[in-house]
Design a protein around this motif. Structure first.
Motif, PDB file in Angstrom:
ATOM      1  N   HIS A 223      38.802  77.936  33.185  1.00 21.88           N
ATOM      2  CA  HIS A 223      38.411  77.913  34.598  1.00 21.88           C
ATOM      3  C   HIS A 223      37.646  76.667  35.016  1.00 21.88           C
ATOM      4  O   HIS A 223      37.485  76.426  36.219  1.00 21.88           O
ATOM      5  CB  HIS A 223      37.565  79.152  34.915  1.00 21.88           C
ATOM      6  CG  HIS A 223      38.341  80.424  34.880  1.00 21.88           C
ATOM      7  ND1 HIS A 223      39.028  80.914  35.959  1.00 21.88           N
ATOM      8  CD2 HIS A 223      38.576  81.294  33.867  1.00 21.88           C
ATOM      9  CE1 HIS A 223      39.640  82.041  35.634  1.00 21.88           C
ATOM     10  NE2 HIS A 223      39.380  82.295  34.374  1.00 21.88           N
ATOM     11  N   GLY A 224      37.141  75.903  34.079  1.00 19.86           N
ATOM     12  CA  GLY A 224      36.375  74.733  34.454  1.00 19.86           C
ATOM     13  C   GLY A 224      34.986  75.098  34.940  1.00 19.86           C
ATOM     14  O   GLY A 224      34.530  76.237  34.800  1.00 19.86           O
ATOM     15  N   LEU A 225      34.319  74.110  35.539  1.00 20.92           N
ATOM     16  CA  LEU A 225      32.920  74.276  35.934  1.00 20.92           C
ATOM     17  C   LEU A 225      32.672  73.458  37.187  1.00 20.92           C
ATOM     18  O   LEU A 225      32.970  72.269  37.227  1.00 20.92           O
ATOM     19  CB  LEU A 225      32.019  73.826  34.787  1.00 20.92           C
ATOM     20  CG  LEU A 225      30.519  74.035  34.868  1.00 20.92           C
ATOM     21  CD1 LEU A 225      29.916  74.040  33.465  1.00 20.92           C
ATOM     22  CD2 LEU A 225      29.848  72.917  35.665  1.00 20.92           C
ATOM     23  N   ASP A 226      32.165  74.096  38.219  1.00 17.58           N
ATOM     24  CA  ASP A 226      31.819  73.407  39.468  1.00 17.58           C
ATOM     25  C   ASP A 226      30.306  73.256  39.568  1.00 17.58           C
ATOM     26  O   ASP A 226      29.560  74.230  39.394  1.00 17.58           O
ATOM     27  CB  ASP A 226      32.317  74.186  40.682  1.00 17.58           C
ATOM     28  CG  ASP A 226      33.825  74.150  40.831  1.00 17.58           C
ATOM     29  OD1 ASP A 226      34.486  73.409  40.068  1.00 17.58           O
ATOM     30  OD2 ASP A 226      34.359  74.866  41.707  1.00 17.58           O
ATOM     31  N   VAL A 227      29.851  72.038  39.836  1.00 16.99           N
ATOM     32  CA  VAL A 227      28.432  71.773  40.069  1.00 16.99           C
ATOM     33  C   VAL A 227      28.226  71.752  41.581  1.00 16.99           C
ATOM     34  O   VAL A 227      28.810  70.928  42.286  1.00 16.99           O
ATOM     35  CB  VAL A 227      28.004  70.435  39.443  1.00 16.99           C
ATOM     36  CG1 VAL A 227      26.529  70.167  39.705  1.00 16.99           C
ATOM     37  CG2 VAL A 227      28.296  70.429  37.947  1.00 16.99           C
ATOM     38  N   LEU A 228      27.407  72.673  42.082  1.00 15.12           N
ATOM     39  CA  LEU A 228      27.301  72.892  43.519  1.00 15.12           C
ATOM     40  C   LEU A 228      26.099  72.135  44.091  1.00 15.12           C
ATOM     41  O   LEU A 228      24.966  72.589  44.010  1.00 15.12           O
ATOM     42  CB  LEU A 228      27.186  74.387  43.812  1.00 15.12           C
ATOM     43  CG  LEU A 228      28.322  75.241  43.225  1.00 15.12           C
ATOM     44  CD1 LEU A 228      28.223  76.680  43.715  1.00 15.12           C
ATOM     45  CD2 LEU A 228      29.687  74.667  43.555  1.00 15.12           C
ATOM     46  N   THR A 229      26.386  71.003  44.647  1.00 19.46           N
ATOM     47  CA  THR A 229      25.356  70.170  45.256  1.00 19.46           C
ATOM     48  C   THR A 229      25.408  70.325  46.778  1.00 19.46           C
ATOM     49  O   THR A 229      26.361  70.862  47.339  1.00 19.46           O
ATOM     50  CB  THR A 229      25.550  68.700  44.877  1.00 19.46           C
ATOM     51  OG1 THR A 229      26.848  68.274  45.324  1.00 19.46           O
ATOM     52  CG2 THR A 229      25.454  68.521  43.367  1.00 19.46           C
ATOM     53  N   GLY A 230      24.384  69.822  47.440  1.00 15.20           N
ATOM     54  CA  GLY A 230      24.368  69.869  48.901  1.00 15.20           C
ATOM     55  C   GLY A 230      23.018  69.452  49.429  1.00 15.20           C
ATOM     56  O   GLY A 230      22.009  69.466  48.714  1.00 15.20           O
TER      57      GLY A 230
END
Length: 287
Positions: A223-230
């Motif tokens: 599934h991979g990995l998302d780094v959630l920035t903002g």
């Protein structure tokens, strides 16, 4: 609400397994591209849900509550291990009208209702704070696994809003999610000790209620990995069953977020499935 069969057995004595989630991720019939993304990835992000004035007011509340002598020994104030730095302030929606007004303004409540297909209530709230140089990590976990085992949440019909009060950068300990993992339930091994929650609130390396390294690795490769920035003022809404974590913060840049968990009024808590005593109300509210 009671279940004849527990579809989410966990804290097992044998080898844990990964099973398909029998429940939907989005519970409403609303046909909206944003909700389709939520169903597929397990999260959505919005920018500028609160303005600068509300951001500053919430940060002032974080400082006020953390510095209040009357709150020094309050169990809702969690400090970093070996430090006076605040790690989390629980029950923040009840402790601060300013924070709750910001949450209402953000649209999080209405979005949660759309996702969960019902009216909602606050299961848990907190401010998570990672001060510069001292912010500890939060290890990989599914919130629902904990809430099911230790709080008696019957089904994964809950979601969490994380509202950024500071910029969330790749380097200051942002939220990381494995997209799509909300579609599975990852069992965890080990019997839950009584009052284990006290240790779990401060440790960065929990032993109970976390997936095995083998399962984390397997899901990462698939599934991979998302780094959630903002930027400050942005919001991430994510499913209660998605595997997520955040690293420590050794930069000078603090990270602060308001974190509100919404549970469906049709998913109210029973006794903990792990067979342990109920945790305090600030961790698991019952309407």
């Amino acid at each position: 609400m009671t279940l004849a069969v527990d579809d989410y057995t966990t804290r097992v004595s044998g080898a844990p397994v990964i099973v398909d989630r029998p429940d939907p991720v989005v519970w409403s019939k609303v046909d909206d591209p944003e909700l389709h993304d939520f169903a597929e990835r397990g999260y959505i992000q919005r920018e500028a849900v609160i303005d600068e004035a509300r951001i500053n007011a919430c940060l002032e509340e974080l400082q006020r509550i953390g510095d209040d002598p009357a709150m020094a020994d309050d169990p809702r104030i969690i400090r970093e291990s070996g430090s006076e730095a605040v790690r989390s302030i629980f029950d923040v929606h009840a402790l601060s009208d300013v924070v709750w007004e910001a949450v209402e303004y953000s649209g999080a409540v209405d979005l949660a209702r759309e996702i969960l297909g019902s009216d909602v209530y606050v299961h848990q709230s907190r401010m998570n704070y990672k001060p510069g140089f001292a912010g500890g990590a939060f290890y990989w976990h599914s919130d629902f696994e904990t809430w099911h085992a230790e709080d008696g949440m019957p089904r994964p019909r809950a979601c969490s809003a994380s509202i950024a009060l500071t910029p969330n950068r790749t380097y200051n300990g942002p939220l990381m999610i494995m997209p799509g993992t909300q579609k599975y339930f990852v069992q965890c091994a080990g019997e839950t000790p009584e009052d284990y929650y006290k240790e779990s609130l401060v440790t960065t390396a929990p032993k109970i209620g976390v997936p095995s390294e083998e399962h984390i690795t397997e899901l990462y490769h698939s599934h991979g990995l998302d780094v959630l920035t903002g930027p400050a003022g942005s919001m991430t809404m994510f499913d209660c069953n998605a595997l997520h974590a955040s690293g420590g913060n050794i930069t000078p840049m603090p990270r602060a977020n308001v974190f509100i968990v919404f549970n469906s009024v049709e998913n109210t808590l029973t006794d903990p499935y792990a067979g342990t005593p109920r945790r305090p109300d600030f961790l698991a509210r019952r309407p």
